[in-house]
Design a protein around this motif. Structure first.
Motif, PDB file in Angstrom:
ATOM      1  N   ALA A   1       3.821 -21.224  40.575  1.00 10.97           N
ATOM      2  CA  ALA A   1       2.962 -22.383  40.868  1.00 10.97           C
ATOM      3  C   ALA A   1       2.393 -23.001  39.609  1.00 10.97           C
ATOM      4  CB  ALA A   1       1.838 -21.985  41.831  1.00 10.97           C
ATOM      5  N   VAL A   2       3.248 -23.097  38.574  1.00 10.64           N
ATOM      6  CA  VAL A   2       2.862 -23.725  37.316  1.00 10.64           C
ATOM      7  C   VAL A   2       3.301 -25.193  37.348  1.00 10.64           C
ATOM      8  CG1 VAL A   2       3.249 -23.755  34.816  1.00 10.64           C
ATOM      9  CG2 VAL A   2       3.046 -21.580  36.027  1.00 10.64           C
ATOM     10  N   PRO A   3       2.404 -26.143  37.069  1.00 10.07           N
ATOM     11  CA  PRO A   3       2.820 -27.555  37.030  1.00 10.07           C
ATOM     12  C   PRO A   3       3.957 -27.763  36.038  1.00 10.07           C
ATOM     13  CG  PRO A   3       0.426 -27.383  36.983  1.00 10.07           C
ATOM     14  CD  PRO A   3       0.968 -25.995  36.804  1.00 10.07           C
ATOM     15  N   HIS A   4       5.003 -28.401  36.485  1.00 11.71           N
ATOM     16  CA  HIS A   4       6.165 -28.626  35.627  1.00 11.71           C
ATOM     17  C   HIS A   4       7.008 -29.745  36.221  1.00 11.71           C
ATOM     18  CE1 HIS A   4       7.819 -26.163  38.819  1.00 11.71           C
ATOM     19  NE2 HIS A   4       9.049 -26.397  38.392  1.00 11.71           N
ATOM     20  N   CYS A   5       7.940 -30.241  35.433  1.00  8.70           N
ATOM     21  CA  CYS A   5       8.881 -31.252  35.909  1.00  8.70           C
ATOM     22  C   CYS A   5      10.045 -30.528  36.565  1.00  8.70           C
ATOM     23  CB  CYS A   5       9.377 -32.116  34.750  1.00  8.70           C
ATOM     24  SG  CYS A   5       8.113 -33.094  33.958  1.00  8.70           S
ATOM     25  N   ALA A   6      10.130 -30.582  37.880  1.00  5.75           N
ATOM     26  CA  ALA A   6      11.188 -29.871  38.587  1.00  5.75           C
ATOM     27  C   ALA A   6      12.557 -30.404  38.176  1.00  5.75           C
ATOM     28  CB  ALA A   6      11.000 -30.018  40.090  1.00  5.75           C
ATOM     29  N   ILE A   7      13.492 -29.489  37.999  1.00  7.90           N
ATOM     30  CA  ILE A   7      14.834 -29.824  37.546  1.00  7.90           C
ATOM     31  C   ILE A   7      15.790 -29.915  38.735  1.00  7.90           C
ATOM     32  CG2 ILE A   7      16.830 -28.928  36.261  1.00  7.90           C
ATOM     33  CD1 ILE A   7      14.952 -27.813  34.221  1.00  7.90           C
ATOM     34  N   VAL A   8      16.667 -30.901  38.697  1.00  6.72           N
ATOM     35  CA  VAL A   8      17.698 -31.073  39.716  1.00  6.72           C
ATOM     36  C   VAL A   8      19.056 -30.940  39.033  1.00  6.72           C
ATOM     37  CG1 VAL A   8      18.690 -32.615  41.437  1.00  6.72           C
ATOM     38  CG2 VAL A   8      16.218 -32.625  41.032  1.00  6.72           C
ATOM     39  N   PRO A   9      19.924 -30.019  39.491  1.00  4.96           N
ATOM     40  CA  PRO A   9      21.261 -29.919  38.890  1.00  4.96           C
ATOM     41  C   PRO A   9      22.146 -31.072  39.338  1.00  4.96           C
ATOM     42  CG  PRO A   9      21.046 -28.374  40.717  1.00  4.96           C
ATOM     43  CD  PRO A   9      19.689 -28.999  40.534  1.00  4.96           C
TER      44      PRO A   9
ATOM     45  N   LYS B   1       6.076 -26.712  20.174  1.00  6.46           N
ATOM     46  CA  LYS B   1       5.527 -27.756  19.320  1.00  6.46           C
ATOM     47  C   LYS B   1       4.973 -28.892  20.165  1.00  6.46           C
ATOM     48  CE  LYS B   1      10.213 -29.583  18.838  1.00  6.46           C
ATOM     49  NZ  LYS B   1      11.354 -29.732  17.939  1.00  6.46           N
ATOM     50  N   LEU B   2       4.190 -29.770  19.524  1.00  7.10           N
ATOM     51  CA  LEU B   2       3.529 -30.846  20.248  1.00  7.10           C
ATOM     52  C   LEU B   2       4.523 -31.734  20.995  1.00  7.10           C
ATOM     53  CD1 LEU B   2       1.345 -29.929  18.112  1.00  7.10           C
ATOM     54  CD2 LEU B   2       0.490 -32.274  18.230  1.00  7.10           C
ATOM     55  N   ALA B   3       5.715 -31.900  20.430  1.00 10.88           N
ATOM     56  CA  ALA B   3       6.717 -32.752  21.077  1.00 10.88           C
ATOM     57  C   ALA B   3       7.237 -32.146  22.371  1.00 10.88           C
ATOM     58  CB  ALA B   3       7.878 -33.011  20.120  1.00 10.88           C
ATOM     59  N   ASN B   4       7.008 -30.848  22.597  1.00  9.25           N
ATOM     60  CA  ASN B   4       7.500 -30.193  23.801  1.00  9.25           C
ATOM     61  C   ASN B   4       6.417 -29.967  24.845  1.00  9.25           C
ATOM     62  OD1 ASN B   4      10.152 -30.122  23.016  1.00  9.25           O
ATOM     63  ND2 ASN B   4      10.033 -28.083  22.125  1.00  9.25           N
ATOM     64  N   ILE B   5       5.292 -30.682  24.689  1.00 11.92           N
ATOM     65  CA  ILE B   5       4.242 -30.689  25.701  1.00 11.92           C
ATOM     66  C   ILE B   5       4.133 -32.121  26.225  1.00 11.92           C
ATOM     67  CG2 ILE B   5       1.833 -30.237  26.241  1.00 11.92           C
ATOM     68  CD1 ILE B   5       3.432 -27.748  25.429  1.00 11.92           C
ATOM     69  N   LEU B   6       4.391 -32.293  27.506  1.00  8.70           N
ATOM     70  CA  LEU B   6       4.406 -33.622  28.106  1.00  8.70           C
ATOM     71  C   LEU B   6       3.029 -33.990  28.630  1.00  8.70           C
ATOM     72  CD1 LEU B   6       6.248 -36.016  29.070  1.00  8.70           C
ATOM     73  CD2 LEU B   6       6.385 -34.818  31.251  1.00  8.70           C
TER      74      LEU B   6
ATOM     75  N   LEU C   1      -1.045 -31.926  31.501  1.00  9.67           N
ATOM     76  CA  LEU C   1      -0.078 -31.442  30.519  1.00  9.67           C
ATOM     77  C   LEU C   1       0.903 -30.483  31.181  1.00  9.67           C
ATOM     78  CD1 LEU C   1      -2.403 -30.576  27.480  1.00  9.67           C
ATOM     79  CD2 LEU C   1      -1.358 -32.764  28.072  1.00  9.67           C
ATOM     80  N   MET C   2       2.123 -30.481  30.701  1.00 10.14           N
ATOM     81  CA  MET C   2       3.111 -29.526  31.192  1.00 10.14           C
ATOM     82  C   MET C   2       4.173 -29.283  30.137  1.00 10.14           C
ATOM     83  SD  MET C   2       5.004 -31.945  34.048  1.00 10.14           S
ATOM     84  CE  MET C   2       3.435 -32.414  34.802  1.00 10.14           C
ATOM     85  N   HIS C   3       4.810 -28.119  30.235  1.00  8.27           N
ATOM     86  CA  HIS C   3       5.879 -27.772  29.315  1.00  8.27           C
ATOM     87  C   HIS C   3       7.122 -28.619  29.582  1.00  8.27           C
ATOM     88  CE1 HIS C   3       3.872 -24.140  27.900  1.00  8.27           C
ATOM     89  NE2 HIS C   3       3.698 -23.751  29.138  1.00  8.27           N
ATOM     90  N   ILE C   4       7.849 -28.947  28.519  1.00  4.33           N
ATOM     91  CA  ILE C   4       9.216 -29.409  28.646  1.00  4.33           C
ATOM     92  C   ILE C   4      10.067 -28.574  27.689  1.00  4.33           C
ATOM     93  CG2 ILE C   4       8.683 -31.750  29.431  1.00  4.33           C
ATOM     94  CD1 ILE C   4       9.030 -32.752  26.605  1.00  4.33           C
ATOM     95  N   ASP C   5      11.360 -28.830  27.674  1.00  2.00           N
ATOM     96  CA  ASP C   5      12.313 -28.040  26.898  1.00  2.00           C
ATOM     97  C   ASP C   5      12.315 -26.594  27.377  1.00  2.00           C
ATOM     98  OD1 ASP C   5      14.171 -27.109  25.126  1.00  2.00           O
ATOM     99  OD2 ASP C   5      12.843 -27.074  23.397  1.00  2.00           O
ATOM    100  N   TYR C   6      12.857 -26.394  28.574  1.00  2.00           N
ATOM    101  CA  TYR C   6      12.857 -25.067  29.183  1.00  2.00           C
ATOM    102  C   TYR C   6      13.827 -24.114  28.498  1.00  2.00           C
ATOM    103  CZ  TYR C   6      10.300 -27.448  32.898  1.00  2.00           C
ATOM    104  OH  TYR C   6       9.383 -28.171  33.606  1.00  2.00           O
ATOM    105  N   GLU C   7      14.671 -24.646  27.613  1.00  6.33           N
ATOM    106  CA  GLU C   7      15.553 -23.771  26.856  1.00  6.33           C
ATOM    107  C   GLU C   7      14.748 -22.794  26.007  1.00  6.33           C
ATOM    108  OE1 GLU C   7      19.122 -24.140  23.565  1.00  6.33           O
ATOM    109  OE2 GLU C   7      18.578 -25.900  24.738  1.00  6.33           O
ATOM    110  N   GLY C   8      13.485 -23.160  25.729  1.00  4.65           N
ATOM    111  CA  GLY C   8      12.617 -22.274  24.949  1.00  4.65           C
ATOM    112  C   GLY C   8      12.124 -21.071  25.722  1.00  4.65           C
TER     113      GLY C   8
END
Length: 246
Positions: free
Chosen positions: A72-80, A128-133, A140-147
């Motif tokens: 239940a962490v706010p994030h941008c849900a990914i669609v394949p 890094k700051l560029a990976n926080i949306l 605020l939420m994480h992006i770049d889930y490869e990390g």
């Protein structure tokens, strides 16, 4: 970008049409390149916009997405989308790095503390700051889930303070320096105020069995290796903060 110069395969466009508007005609589609070298685009049809990308490991991004959803962490849900492409709804135009200083407020650090909790749980690097949306509602939420799951596993188990130092540097000190925050003590108190309750909340959650079975062994270990309480982790944060202030 005209449809004849569409940067993604036709099957990916068809998948986007299914999730973003079946009536999108080639004339209404709009593509915008967001990176000079990586395949990352903003796709719009007039009604909605999506970030479309082809990461190095789309399956891993989907696993991280599923774990964030389960916690239940706010994030941008990914669609394949198929063929290694994924999409997430475009919820904002700015990363933390590009946030207008006029919109900066010290209570930003409460949210950064909650981000630190989710980053710690998933062993996320490259925070890094560029990976926080920064979404349009200011959240605020994480992006770049490869990390995700990239922190050194042995370090997390045997010398976790090193990873705490990394998170505190990236999600506290770098942000404070970027925005010229002068009252570090107040900002740090807010950071811990955001971290503690979020870490305690997530510590009570368990992943569904079907999701856990999808994770690689290393990823399951990442989720299991942090057994410390929020209070004990904040003690390490206090020490790191004091050392940096000295």
């Amino acid at each position: 970008m005209p449809d004849s110069a569409c940067p993604v395969p036709a099957s990916v466009v068809d998948a986007l049409d299914r999730i973003g508007g079946r009536d999108a005609t080639p004339e209404r589609r709009h593509w915008e390149a967001l990176a000079a070298t990586n395949p990352v685009y903003r796709f719009g049809t007039g009604e909605a916009a999506w970030i479309v990308k082809r990461p190095k490991d789309a399956d891993k991004d989907l696993r991280v997405d599923a774990v964030l959803a389960a916690l239940a962490v706010p994030h941008c849900a990914i669609v394949p989308l198929g063929e290694g492409w994924i999409a997430m709804r475009d919820v904002g135009d700015a990363s933390l790095e590009r946030l207008d200083p006029a919109h900066y407020r010290i209570d930003l650090f409460d949210q950064l503390g909650t981000l630190a909790a989710s980053a710690l749980r998933l062993g996320m690097r490259d925070r890094k700051l560029a990976n926080i949306l920064v979404a349009r509602d200011g959240s605020l939420m994480h992006i770049d889930y490869e990390g995700g799951f990239r922190a050194g596993l042995l370090t997390r188990m045997l010398r976790p303070h090193r990873y705490y130092r990394y998170l505190l540097t990236r999600l506290f000190f770098d942000v404070a320096r970027h925005f010229g925050e002068s009252d570090l003590d107040a900002a740090f108190a807010r950071f811990k105020n955001g971290f503690g309750p979020e870490w305690a909340r997530m510590a009570r959650l368990r992943l569904p069995r079907e999701l856990a079975s999808r994770l690689h062994t290393r990823e399951r270990l990442h989720l299991a290796c942090e057994r410390r309480s929020a209070g004990r982790i904040c003690v390490h944060f206090d020490r790191i903060f004091a050392a940096r202030r000295a």
